[in-house]
Write a protein that holds these residues in place. Structure first.
Motif, PDB file in Angstrom:
ATOM      1  N   UNK A   1     -14.177 -23.218 104.140  1.00 38.49           N
ATOM      2  CA  UNK A   1     -13.703 -23.935 105.228  1.00 38.49           C
ATOM      3  C   UNK A   1     -12.443 -23.808 104.262  1.00 38.49           C
ATOM      4  N   UNK A   2     -12.237 -24.135 103.333  1.00 37.55           N
ATOM      5  CA  UNK A   2     -11.045 -22.718 102.948  1.00 37.55           C
ATOM      6  C   UNK A   2      -9.926 -22.337 103.462  1.00 37.55           C
ATOM      7  N   UNK A   3     -11.094 -21.214 103.740  1.00 39.38           N
ATOM      8  CA  UNK A   3     -10.110 -20.065 104.578  1.00 39.38           C
ATOM      9  C   UNK A   3     -11.290 -19.723 106.006  1.00 39.38           C
ATOM     10  N   UNK A   4     -11.171 -21.406 106.611  1.00 39.09           N
ATOM     11  CA  UNK A   4     -11.104 -21.206 107.699  1.00 39.09           C
ATOM     12  C   UNK A   4     -10.210 -21.550 108.831  1.00 39.09           C
ATOM     13  N   UNK A   5     -10.182 -20.997 109.899  1.00 45.69           N
ATOM     14  CA  UNK A   5      -8.612 -21.747 110.313  1.00 45.69           C
ATOM     15  C   UNK A   5      -8.914 -21.243 112.061  1.00 45.69           C
ATOM     16  N   UNK A   6      -7.651 -22.165 112.386  1.00 43.72           N
ATOM     17  CA  UNK A   6      -8.361 -21.976 114.326  1.00 43.72           C
ATOM     18  C   UNK A   6      -6.587 -21.117 114.069  1.00 43.72           C
ATOM     19  N   UNK A   7      -7.238 -20.434 115.758  1.00 46.18           N
ATOM     20  CA  UNK A   7      -6.246 -19.196 115.482  1.00 46.18           C
ATOM     21  C   UNK A   7      -5.960 -19.269 117.540  1.00 46.18           C
ATOM     22  N   UNK A   8      -5.728 -20.158 118.150  1.00 47.78           N
ATOM     23  CA  UNK A   8      -5.887 -19.841 119.715  1.00 47.78           C
ATOM     24  C   UNK A   8      -4.368 -19.497 119.753  1.00 47.78           C
ATOM     25  N   UNK A   9      -4.838 -17.776 120.580  1.00 49.30           N
ATOM     26  CA  UNK A   9      -4.253 -17.791 121.670  1.00 49.30           C
ATOM     27  C   UNK A   9      -4.300 -17.541 123.087  1.00 49.30           C
ATOM     28  N   UNK A  10      -2.664 -17.447 124.073  1.00 48.48           N
ATOM     29  CA  UNK A  10      -2.946 -17.810 125.152  1.00 48.48           C
ATOM     30  C   UNK A  10      -3.021 -16.632 125.725  1.00 48.48           C
ATOM     31  N   UNK A  11      -3.778 -16.135 127.395  1.00 53.17           N
ATOM     32  CA  UNK A  11      -3.785 -15.728 128.063  1.00 53.17           C
ATOM     33  C   UNK A  11      -3.120 -15.098 129.146  1.00 53.17           C
ATOM     34  N   UNK A  12      -2.468 -14.169 129.778  1.00 53.44           N
ATOM     35  CA  UNK A  12      -2.879 -12.714 128.863  1.00 53.44           C
ATOM     36  C   UNK A  12      -2.380 -12.675 127.270  1.00 53.44           C
ATOM     37  N   UNK A  13      -3.226 -12.001 126.060  1.00 55.42           N
ATOM     38  CA  UNK A  13      -2.503 -12.081 125.551  1.00 55.42           C
ATOM     39  C   UNK A  13      -1.445 -11.213 124.853  1.00 55.42           C
ATOM     40  N   UNK A  14      -1.096  -9.525 125.689  1.00 58.89           N
ATOM     41  CA  UNK A  14      -0.091  -9.210 125.383  1.00 58.89           C
ATOM     42  C   UNK A  14       1.269 -10.040 125.406  1.00 58.89           C
ATOM     43  N   UNK A  15       0.721 -10.504 126.181  1.00 56.49           N
ATOM     44  CA  UNK A  15       1.982 -11.007 127.292  1.00 56.49           C
ATOM     45  C   UNK A  15       2.575 -12.826 126.243  1.00 56.49           C
ATOM     46  N   UNK A  16       1.787 -12.894 126.014  1.00 56.84           N
ATOM     47  CA  UNK A  16       2.196 -14.441 126.124  1.00 56.84           C
ATOM     48  C   UNK A  16       2.853 -14.840 124.820  1.00 56.84           C
ATOM     49  N   UNK A  17       3.274 -15.548 124.510  1.00 56.17           N
ATOM     50  CA  UNK A  17       3.604 -15.481 122.362  1.00 56.17           C
ATOM     51  C   UNK A  17       3.314 -16.157 121.748  1.00 56.17           C
ATOM     52  N   UNK A  18       3.039 -17.240 122.051  1.00 55.22           N
ATOM     53  CA  UNK A  18       2.662 -18.241 121.184  1.00 55.22           C
ATOM     54  C   UNK A  18       0.941 -18.364 120.850  1.00 55.22           C
ATOM     55  N   UNK A  19       0.641 -18.814 119.976  1.00 54.55           N
ATOM     56  CA  UNK A  19      -0.548 -18.988 119.477  1.00 54.55           C
ATOM     57  C   UNK A  19      -0.564 -20.214 118.106  1.00 54.55           C
ATOM     58  N   UNK A  20      -1.481 -20.617 118.675  1.00 54.44           N
ATOM     59  CA  UNK A  20      -1.287 -22.172 118.073  1.00 54.44           C
ATOM     60  C   UNK A  20      -2.227 -22.353 117.102  1.00 54.44           C
TER      61      UNK A  20
END
Length: 284
Positions: free
Chosen positions: A134-153
């Motif tokens: 659990x210490x090496x687990x994380x959320x990496x929420x990309x946004x659609x369309x991924x190649x264009x959208x610059x945000x990652x939560x």
């Protein structure tokens, strides 16, 4: 931790986009799918999107070839992930399915490997709990369309270590994304704000306040949104919108997150938006 090789599980809309951006930034990617047919379909989508970038002069033909060469496909989960420094899960938004995937991945990778979920609303702490890291687990929420959208939560679970966060933050910047830190709360930041707005727009239609086109026009011209909320809901998928609203409703036990009955009815009817050809709008 220096992340040099990435595995992406799932080659759908989000998965192939995630593989695309890692590979385009010279990071070898193992793309894991359940069948070769689906793996080939994912690669074909990536190639099509890269070709579009070539046509727009964002990359050249050499970069397109190099990007595709950086991607290898696998239908065996263990073989696909065993050498990865970072594994990004991008399977459908179903809790039990994600748990099953992470249990298998946890056993297959080295003890230093970081596990990440692209979930848009499911608890990172809950997913991390089925693994031994659990210490090496994380959320990496990309946004659609991924190649264009610059945000990652980047979503921290209860036990996500600072080392894990920093490593994933660094790799996010390396692939030209802007990482934003969020704590593990239903919907995180993006969907906690976005989905109630979409749900309220659906209530406007449900209660006869305005037609879908008029609701969207108000939000585009009055609020300067590039896309109206109902058109956006069709683009996301009404089933996905409903899933997220239910996560919010269950997580907060607050009636303000109650899914609109019209949204439930449309999902039950199979009118899910772009992917089925009909939602609040009709598509070819």
């Amino acid at each position: 931790m220096d992340i040099k090789k990435v595995a992406v599980i799932g080659g759908g809309t989000m998965g192939n986009g995630i593989a695309h951006v890692f590979a385009m930034n010279e990071i070898p990617v193992h793309l894991v799918e359940t069948s070769q047919e689906l793996a080939d379909k994912a690669l074909a989508t990536i190639e099509k999107n890269l070709e579009r970038m070539v046509e727009k002069a964002k990359i050249d033909s050499v970069q397109k070839i190099e990007t595709l060469d950086n991607i290898k496909t696998y239908t065996n989960l263990v073989k696909g992930v065993e050498e990865a420094d970072l594994v990004v899960e991008a399977v459908p938004e179903v809790l039990d399915l994600k748990k099953e995937v992470f249990q298998k991945v946890d056993e297959a990778v080295s003890e230093d490997t970081i596990l990440a979920s692209n979930t848009s609303s499911i608890s990172i702490t809950k997913l991390a709990a089925v693994t031994g890291r659990p210490d090496r687990f994380i959320g990496m929420h990309f946004f659609n369309p991924v190649p264009i959208m610059t945000l990652v939560e980047l979503v921290k679970g209860l036990e996500t270590s600072s080392e894990t966060f920093e490593s994933v933050e660094q790799i996010s910047k390396l692939i030209d994304k802007t990482p934003v830190e969020a704590e593990d709360s239903p919907g995180f930041v993006s969907n906690r704000v976005l989905m109630p707005m979409i749900n309220e727009a659906i209530f406007c239609v449900h209660e006869g306040v305005a037609e879908p086109e008029d609701v969207d026009t108000v939000m585009k011209l009055g609020m300067n949104h590039p896309m109206g909320p109902l058109r956006l809901a069709d683009f996301i998928g009404l089933d996905v919108c409903l899933d997220i609203m239910e996560v919010l409703y269950d997580g907060f036990k607050d009636p303000k997150y109650r899914p609109c009955p019209l949204l439930v009815k449309m999902v039950n009817a199979g009118k899910l938006g772009n992917k089925t050809g009909e939602g609040f709008y009709v598509y070819d």
